[in-house]
Each structure stands twice: as C-alpha cells, then as structure tokens.
Design a protein around this motif. Structure first.
Motif, PDB file in Angstrom:
ATOM      1  N   LEU A   1       0.808  -1.225   0.000  1.00 36.64           N
ATOM      2  CA  LEU A   1       0.000   0.000   0.000  1.00 36.64           C
ATOM      3  C   LEU A   1       0.829   1.256   0.000  1.00 36.64           C
ATOM      4  O   LEU A   1       0.286   2.352   0.030  1.00 36.64           O
ATOM      5  N   GLY A   2       2.142   1.186   0.007  1.00 34.78           N
ATOM      6  CA  GLY A   2       2.963   2.381  -0.057  1.00 34.78           C
ATOM      7  C   GLY A   2       3.386   2.864   1.315  1.00 34.78           C
ATOM      8  O   GLY A   2       3.210   2.194   2.349  1.00 34.78           O
ATOM      9  N   ARG A   3       3.958   4.115   1.326  1.00 32.44           N
ATOM     10  CA  ARG A   3       4.501   4.704   2.546  1.00 32.44           C
ATOM     11  C   ARG A   3       3.384   4.990   3.546  1.00 32.44           C
ATOM     12  O   ARG A   3       2.282   5.379   3.182  1.00 32.44           O
ATOM     13  N   ASN A   4       3.704   4.841   4.817  1.00 33.89           N
ATOM     14  CA  ASN A   4       2.781   5.101   5.933  1.00 33.89           C
ATOM     15  C   ASN A   4       1.529   4.237   5.845  1.00 33.89           C
ATOM     16  O   ASN A   4       0.463   4.628   6.323  1.00 33.89           O
ATOM     17  N   ALA A   5       1.610   3.063   5.196  1.00 32.71           N
ATOM     18  CA  ALA A   5       0.434   2.214   5.098  1.00 32.71           C
ATOM     19  C   ALA A   5       0.051   1.646   6.453  1.00 32.71           C
ATOM     20  O   ALA A   5      -1.129   1.505   6.761  1.00 32.71           O
ATOM     21  N   ALA A   6       1.062   1.328   7.255  1.00 37.91           N
ATOM     22  CA  ALA A   6       0.760   0.770   8.570  1.00 37.91           C
ATOM     23  C   ALA A   6      -0.019   1.759   9.417  1.00 37.91           C
ATOM     24  O   ALA A   6      -0.946   1.388  10.145  1.00 37.91           O
ATOM     25  N   ALA A   7       0.326   3.048   9.319  1.00 37.45           N
ATOM     26  CA  ALA A   7      -0.404   4.062  10.094  1.00 37.45           C
ATOM     27  C   ALA A   7      -1.834   4.206   9.588  1.00 37.45           C
ATOM     28  O   ALA A   7      -2.756   4.456  10.369  1.00 37.45           O
TER      29      ALA A   7
ATOM     30  N   ASN B   1      -4.808   7.785  21.881  1.00 32.90           N
ATOM     31  CA  ASN B   1      -5.631   6.892  21.079  1.00 32.90           C
ATOM     32  C   ASN B   1      -6.742   7.642  20.343  1.00 32.90           C
ATOM     33  O   ASN B   1      -7.908   7.259  20.351  1.00 32.90           O
ATOM     34  N   LEU B   2      -6.337   8.727  19.680  1.00 33.24           N
ATOM     35  CA  LEU B   2      -7.301   9.514  18.907  1.00 33.24           C
ATOM     36  C   LEU B   2      -7.844   8.661  17.773  1.00 33.24           C
ATOM     37  O   LEU B   2      -7.085   8.142  16.949  1.00 33.24           O
ATOM     38  N   PRO B   3      -9.162   8.483  17.677  1.00 32.42           N
ATOM     39  CA  PRO B   3      -9.719   7.531  16.704  1.00 32.42           C
ATOM     40  C   PRO B   3      -9.744   8.102  15.288  1.00 32.42           C
ATOM     41  O   PRO B   3      -9.713   9.313  15.069  1.00 32.42           O
ATOM     42  N   ALA B   4      -9.818   7.192  14.319  1.00 33.25           N
ATOM     43  CA  ALA B   4      -9.983   7.567  12.911  1.00 33.25           C
ATOM     44  C   ALA B   4     -11.474   7.656  12.629  1.00 33.25           C
ATOM     45  O   ALA B   4     -12.128   6.679  12.259  1.00 33.25           O
TER      46      ALA B   4
ATOM     47  N   LYS C   1      -7.141  12.537   9.199  1.00 36.92           N
ATOM     48  CA  LYS C   1      -7.855  11.265   9.312  1.00 36.92           C
ATOM     49  C   LYS C   1      -8.297  11.010  10.740  1.00 36.92           C
ATOM     50  O   LYS C   1      -9.371  10.478  10.985  1.00 36.92           O
ATOM     51  N   TYR C   2      -7.466  11.388  11.686  1.00 38.98           N
ATOM     52  CA  TYR C   2      -7.764  11.142  13.093  1.00 38.98           C
ATOM     53  C   TYR C   2      -8.294  12.424  13.720  1.00 38.98           C
ATOM     54  O   TYR C   2      -7.593  13.437  13.781  1.00 38.98           O
ATOM     55  N   PHE C   3      -9.516  12.416  14.170  1.00 38.31           N
ATOM     56  CA  PHE C   3     -10.107  13.589  14.827  1.00 38.31           C
ATOM     57  C   PHE C   3     -11.324  13.128  15.612  1.00 38.31           C
ATOM     58  O   PHE C   3     -11.828  12.004  15.435  1.00 38.31           O
ATOM     59  N   GLN C   4     -11.784  13.983  16.478  1.00 35.81           N
ATOM     60  CA  GLN C   4     -12.984  13.739  17.260  1.00 35.81           C
ATOM     61  C   GLN C   4     -13.842  14.994  17.256  1.00 35.81           C
ATOM     62  O   GLN C   4     -13.328  16.114  17.154  1.00 35.81           O
ATOM     63  N   VAL C   5     -15.098  14.820  17.358  1.00 38.90           N
ATOM     64  CA  VAL C   5     -16.045  15.922  17.389  1.00 38.90           C
ATOM     65  C   VAL C   5     -16.608  16.016  18.803  1.00 38.90           C
ATOM     66  O   VAL C   5     -17.110  15.020  19.345  1.00 38.90           O
ATOM     67  N   GLY C   6     -16.464  17.176  19.394  1.00 38.76           N
ATOM     68  CA  GLY C   6     -16.946  17.394  20.741  1.00 38.76           C
ATOM     69  C   GLY C   6     -18.001  18.479  20.799  1.00 38.76           C
ATOM     70  O   GLY C   6     -18.374  19.083  19.780  1.00 38.76           O
ATOM     71  N   LYS C   7     -18.441  18.777  21.953  1.00 39.06           N
ATOM     72  CA  LYS C   7     -19.469  19.784  22.182  1.00 39.06           C
ATOM     73  C   LYS C   7     -18.961  20.778  23.220  1.00 39.06           C
ATOM     74  O   LYS C   7     -18.456  20.383  24.273  1.00 39.06           O
ATOM     75  N   VAL C   8     -19.066  22.056  22.914  1.00 33.01           N
ATOM     76  CA  VAL C   8     -18.633  23.103  23.830  1.00 33.01           C
ATOM     77  C   VAL C   8     -19.727  23.331  24.855  1.00 33.01           C
ATOM     78  O   VAL C   8     -20.879  23.613  24.501  1.00 33.01           O
ATOM     79  N   VAL C   9     -19.351  23.205  26.111  1.00 32.03           N
ATOM     80  CA  VAL C   9     -20.302  23.408  27.208  1.00 32.03           C
ATOM     81  C   VAL C   9     -20.014  24.767  27.825  1.00 32.03           C
ATOM     82  O   VAL C   9     -18.893  25.037  28.246  1.00 32.03           O
ATOM     83  N   ASP C  10     -21.004  25.631  27.844  1.00 32.26           N
ATOM     84  CA  ASP C  10     -20.828  26.970  28.386  1.00 32.26           C
ATOM     85  C   ASP C  10     -20.623  26.919  29.885  1.00 32.26           C
ATOM     86  O   ASP C  10     -21.276  26.133  30.604  1.00 32.26           O
ATOM     87  N   ALA C  11     -19.717  27.770  30.360  1.00 30.87           N
ATOM     88  CA  ALA C  11     -19.489  27.868  31.795  1.00 30.87           C
ATOM     89  C   ALA C  11     -20.605  28.698  32.434  1.00 30.87           C
ATOM     90  O   ALA C  11     -21.134  29.628  31.802  1.00 30.87           O
ATOM     91  N   PRO C  12     -20.941  28.421  33.651  1.00 30.66           N
ATOM     92  CA  PRO C  12     -22.019  29.199  34.286  1.00 30.66           C
ATOM     93  C   PRO C  12     -21.692  30.680  34.430  1.00 30.66           C
ATOM     94  O   PRO C  12     -22.578  31.533  34.320  1.00 30.66           O
ATOM     95  N   GLU C  13     -20.412  31.006  34.636  1.00 30.67           N
ATOM     96  CA  GLU C  13     -20.052  32.408  34.821  1.00 30.67           C
ATOM     97  C   GLU C  13     -20.119  33.202  33.521  1.00 30.67           C
ATOM     98  O   GLU C  13     -20.074  34.436  33.537  1.00 30.67           O
ATOM     99  N   ASP C  14     -20.210  32.511  32.354  1.00 38.27           N
ATOM    100  CA  ASP C  14     -20.307  33.195  31.065  1.00 38.27           C
ATOM    101  C   ASP C  14     -21.739  33.277  30.561  1.00 38.27           C
ATOM    102  O   ASP C  14     -21.972  33.456  29.366  1.00 38.27           O
ATOM    103  N   PHE C  15     -22.688  33.143  31.469  1.00 34.29           N
ATOM    104  CA  PHE C  15     -24.098  33.092  31.042  1.00 34.29           C
ATOM    105  C   PHE C  15     -24.527  34.383  30.367  1.00 34.29           C
ATOM    106  O   PHE C  15     -25.262  34.387  29.380  1.00 34.29           O
ATOM    107  N   TYR C  16     -24.048  35.530  30.870  1.00 29.09           N
ATOM    108  CA  TYR C  16     -24.474  36.816  30.320  1.00 29.09           C
ATOM    109  C   TYR C  16     -23.429  37.444  29.390  1.00 29.09           C
ATOM    110  O   TYR C  16     -23.695  38.480  28.792  1.00 29.09           O
TER     111      TYR C  16
END
Length: 588
Positions: free
Chosen positions: A110-116, A128-131, A167-182
């Motif tokens: 498969l060429g270079r970096n195939a194992a990765a 262990n960041l998933p693909a 290729k390797y990334f994760q999708v998260g959700k930003v949770v607002d801090a209570p002190e930043d409500f206003y």
C-alpha cells in the motif's frame, strides 16, 4: 485439470473400461475389488460424466440412502489416494485453504505510511485519537477550520500543518461555563448542528463575507482594459463630477498638512515673526535681571542683546551643519532638520550665555538620531567630534539629554519638508507632462535651499509642506524658469479649470486658496534670503571669545548672589538652587 482427474478416478473404479489411450502414467493403478463379480451392463453414454444411477436398474433410490447414488459408477464413497502428478499440480495452485489469510492487503503493498493508515487510532502518544468516519458534515467543518483566518482579518492564526484533511479527529461539544451566562453564551436559536451552519446563520459573518466579495469583485473589474472596462462598476460622468467636487471641499494642496495641523509642532512651536521676537526679548531680559543687582558697571558690556544672541546661534548652526556633512556614517537630511529644530526650540527657553551652546547642539543631534531611528552608539558619535576628550564629551551629552527633553516639554515630533518635497515633485511629473525640461534638475538647488533654511527661523514660522513648495520654486528660479510653472501646478493640484470661468465663479474659495499659497511661498523665499548670512571665521572667533568671557563671569556672579542672599537674612530660596518637580512614585 478436472477432466484428467475424473478420467483417472473412473479407471480406478472401473479397471475393465481402461484403454491405452486414456493412460497418462506408467505406474500401475491399483484395481478396486468389487463386491459383485458380475460384469456391469454396458451403456451408450458411459463416457458422459453427468449420468447418474448406473446400478439402480432403473429403480428410484430410497430417501436417505446415500449408497444408491453413485456419480461415477459406484454405490459408496471410499478413501482416495491422490495421484502424484495431480498432487503436484494442486500444490502449485494459487487458490487454496489459506488463500484469504495469505493474500490480505499488506503494508508493503500500500505504499509509505500504510501501517499508520491501517491502524484505527493515532496511538498512545495521541491518547488513542480515533480515525473518525469523514462524513460530508465533518468534511465541511474541517475545511472551515482550515479557512478560519478569513473570519477575522485582525486575528492571527498559525498556518495549517497539512494541506489535506486529517484522518484522526474527534467531534466534541462546547459546554458553556455558568459564569459566562451573560457574557459569551450562545443563544439557543444561534446553535446549529455544525459550525458551518452557525456561520451561515451569523449576520455579522455574512456581512463581512459580502463586503470582502464586493472588494474582490471591484478589484477584478478595475483590471479590465479597453472595451470591457465599461462593463464594470463605472461611474457616470455626473457621478464622477460630483465626486470630484466633493473631494475639493476638503482638499489641501499641502502634502502631510493633516498630520501637521494636529501636531505639537504647530500647537506649541510655531510662531509669528512678532511673537518669536517677543519671546527672545523676554528670555534675554529675564537673564539680565537675574544678575543685574550684583553686576558692576563695567561688566554690563559683557551681556549681549537678543540680536547678538541670535547671531551666536547662527554661528553654532553653521558649524553644526559642517559637522553633519563630515559625519560618518552619512547623516540623513531629516536628522539635520530635527536636530536644528530642537536647537532653535531649546534657545527659546535657555539663553546662549547661560549654557554650553556647543554641547547643547551635540545633544540635539544625538537625540535627533534616536527620534529618526538613525541608530548609533555614543562611542561612535563622539568619535566624530574633533575637539575634547571623547569620554568627557560622552558624559556631558548623556547628562544634557534629559535636560534637553525637559526643556522641549517632551514634544519631540518634528515634521520635515523632505517628504512633502518628494511628493510634490512626483505630482508635478504626472500632472505637467508638457514641460520641456527635466524636473530632477531642480533637486540640487532645492537641497541647497533647505540647507540655507536650516540657518533661519522658517522652521518656527511656516509648515513644512509650504517650505517644500518654496524649495521647488527656488529650484525653478535657479534653472531660469518662470513662476507660472508653480502657479500652474497649484492650479491643477487644487482643481481649478483654467478655461472654465463658470467653475471659477462657482468656487471662488479655490482662487483665494491659490493666491494665498503663492503669497506664502514668496514670503518663505524672502525670509530665507533675508536671514541667511554666511558666518565668517572672524565672526565665529569673536562670538567664541565673547561667550567664554561671559561664562567665566557667571560663577562669580552666582557667588555674589549667594552672599547677598545670606546678608539679607536668607529670605526666600537660595540662588542657584534647583527646584525639584513632584514625581509620582510607587514608593511614595
């Protein structure tokens, strides 16, 4: 291969049917002993491999009786010893029991970096960041993150470390801090499924994108040439005329006048000739009154008038310009203009008789080099001075520097006429194409005019842009050209149409501005011609001896004032005492 196999199998099961043509091997094939010694019935289709039920005598086989089904003339299955040739052929075959295991995609294929790429995670070093699967939504969000610098042009981001999507990334959700409500909380209606959706529903981002798109489109349209240029956003003749008249209202023929009009140079250090003479007379009278009570009649002759003090300044200025011309590395013209401006301003507060006027000039040059970013060390600076001990000169200059800045009230901005001169000269080349001579020929005479102006008071009387126009006019006179060239240039600069009397009557203030500018230029020329007088060597020596006698007498006069103060009961401050100014300090 299959035909040969079945032929040999038939011969083993039916040895009587074998013939010499069908034999492919010299080895003896073991004959199978049949249970029934009776000779089987011969059929016309014995050579057909797909004929079943040879021994059933036409009877239907019983359900579940496997012995009655004989594909090759037998009624039962027995262990079979494979032929040697056939075994060798099968061993060379690619398809086998371990085919799926042996021929899976391998890293080396498969060429270079195939194992990765085959790994499902980035590894332990990356937690262990998933693909993650690259869906259309994820692809748009990742492309949006790569173009994040377009959102805010004032924000600076590091450049992307790769040109392709990760290729390797994760999708998260930003949770607002209570002190930043206003302060920085996103409203529910602003929240979308993806980042791209949030940007597309953000009015501020859309307005910026539309504005940028309009700028790019306008830039592309202006690049058009010839007949295609009219299809851009071209203004009509009426719109062009209205825009031109609108620009005239706030137009000034002096380049850089907007910066000068709000500077400390105009507010604090620009005078009329009458006010300038009054300031010099005032400081001279103040100095005389300081020692008048303790002076003898014959000592009064040592004190000079304001005119004589001004002449002493001119002598020092002439020597300073010669020093600047010989200075190495070569000094910029703006440094000389700034230094002479500091010098003239300083002696509107000090008097030459009460200071070391020569060291003040050197301190002005050293300070001007710092202001104009002409970097040089104090050691290199004093090395260019031909008199005095270098170490003592350096100490005196550094000691005078803070006193000089305090005397100038820390107004260190000086607008020089050299940049307006270059701008006016370039403008003349573009607006006046029919001149029958090279405008660069006036540069040398104009620079000589600036050199003469440095030894006059025009630095304290007129704006630098008007001094630049006077230098151009001086250069034109030196080349034998008419004053009408400068007038014609100012007319085009202001926007006066020479052949349109209706336009002149509509805006009479343009004609007034033109006449006022020409009159001011002529005044500057007359002032420089009147005030500039070359200093002779005899005059310089006379001023030097007169200053040395006054400065030798000053310490004795200070002692007399101190003795008079003590005899009078020490009332008031001691003469010569320096009053410290209050300073805000963290220690206090």
């Amino acid at each position: 291969m299959s035909a040969l196999y079945y032929k040999k199998l038939r011969k083993q099961q039916n040895p009587d049917v074998s013939s010499s043509e069908d034999s492919d091997s010299d080895e003896e094939i073991p004959k199978k002993k049949l249970k029934s010694q009776s000779k089987p019935q011969a059929y016309e289709d014995d050579d057909d491999l797909f004929v079943v039920d040879r021994t059933g005598n036409g009877e239907a086989p019983k359900e579940g009786d496997f012995h009655t089904l004989d594909l090759l003339g037998t009624n039962h299955l027995e262990p079979y010893e494979m032929d040697k040739d056939l075994k060798e052929i099968l061993e060379k075959s690619v398809v086998g029991p371990k085919f799926e295991k042996d021929f899976q995609p391998q890293a080396r294929l498969l060429g270079r970096n195939a194992a990765a790429r085959l790994r499902k995670t980035k590894g332990a070093n990356w937690f262990n960041l998933p693909a993650t699967e690259l869906t259309e939504e994820h692809k748009r969000d990742l492309e949006f993150l790569q173009m994040r610098s377009t959102l805010d042009p004032l924000a600076h981001y590091r450049r992307n470390d790769r040109a392709v999507l990760p290729k390797y990334f994760q999708v998260g959700k930003v949770v607002d801090a209570p002190e930043d409500f206003y302060s920085s909380r996103m409203l529910k209606k602003e929240r979308k499924k993806t980042m791209v959706d949030e940007i597309l529903h953000n009015e501020e981002s859309l307005s910026k994108a539309k504005k940028k798109y309009a700028e790019i489109r306008q830039k592309e349209q202006t690049k058009r040439r010839g007949a295609f240029q009219r299809f851009g956003n071209r203004k009509s003749h009426k719109q062009q005329r209205e825009s031109k008249m609108k620009n005239k209202k706030n137009f000034s023929p002096f380049l850089g006048v907007e910066m000068y009009s709000t500077s400390t140079q105009k507010r604090e250090w620009t005078y009329t000739p009458e006010k300038l003479a009054a300031v010099r007379l005032e400081i001279n009278i103040t100095f005389r009154q300081k020692y008048e009570s303790v002076m003898k009649p014959e000592e009064l002759e040592l004190f000079v008038t304001p005119e004589e003090e001004l002449r002493m300044q001119r002598s020092i200025e002439d020597a300073a310009l010669k020093f600047a011309d010989k200075f190495r590395p070569h000094i910029w013209p703006s440094v000389k203009w700034t230094a002479l401006s500091f010098f003239k301003r300083a002696f509107l507060v000090w008097v030459p008789s009460d200071t070391s006027i020569r060291m003040v000039m050197m301190a002005c040059f050293y300070l001007a080099m710092k202001i104009d970013e002409f970097y040089i060390t104090i050691e290199d600076f004093v090395r260019n001075m031909n008199v005095g001990d270098p170490r003592q000169n350096a100490e005196r200059i550094l000691k005078l520097e803070p006193e000089l800045m305090k005397c100038l009230n820390y107004n260190l901005t000086v607008h020089c006429p050299y940049r307006p001169f270059e701008g006016h000269l370039m403008d003349m080349k573009t607006r006046m194409l029919l001149l029958n001579f090279d405008l660069e020929s006036i540069r040398r005479d104009s620079m000589r005019f600036f050199q003469h102006a440095l030894q006059t008071d025009v630095l304290l009387l007129y704006p630098p842009s008007q001094i630049a126009l006077a230098a151009i006019n001086y250069g034109l006179h030196a080349q034998g050209k008419s004053d009408e060239i400068l007038r014609e240039f100012l007319r085009k600069l202001i926007g006066i149409e020479e052949d349109s009397w209706a336009a002149r009557d509509a805006r009479p203030e343009d004609l007034e501005k033109l006449e006022k500018t020409v009159t001011r230029v002529n005044q500057i020329l007359k002032e420089v011609e009147k005030q500039y007088v070359a200093v002779t060597e005899q005059e310089r020596e006379s001023h030097k001896s007169q200053l040395s006698r006054i400065q030798a007498l000053i310490p004795e006069l200070d002692e007399r004032r101190k003795a008079e103060w003590e005899a009078g009961g020490r009332i008031g401050e001691m003469p010569g005492a320096v009053t410290e100014q209050p300073v805000d300090s963290d220690d206090e």
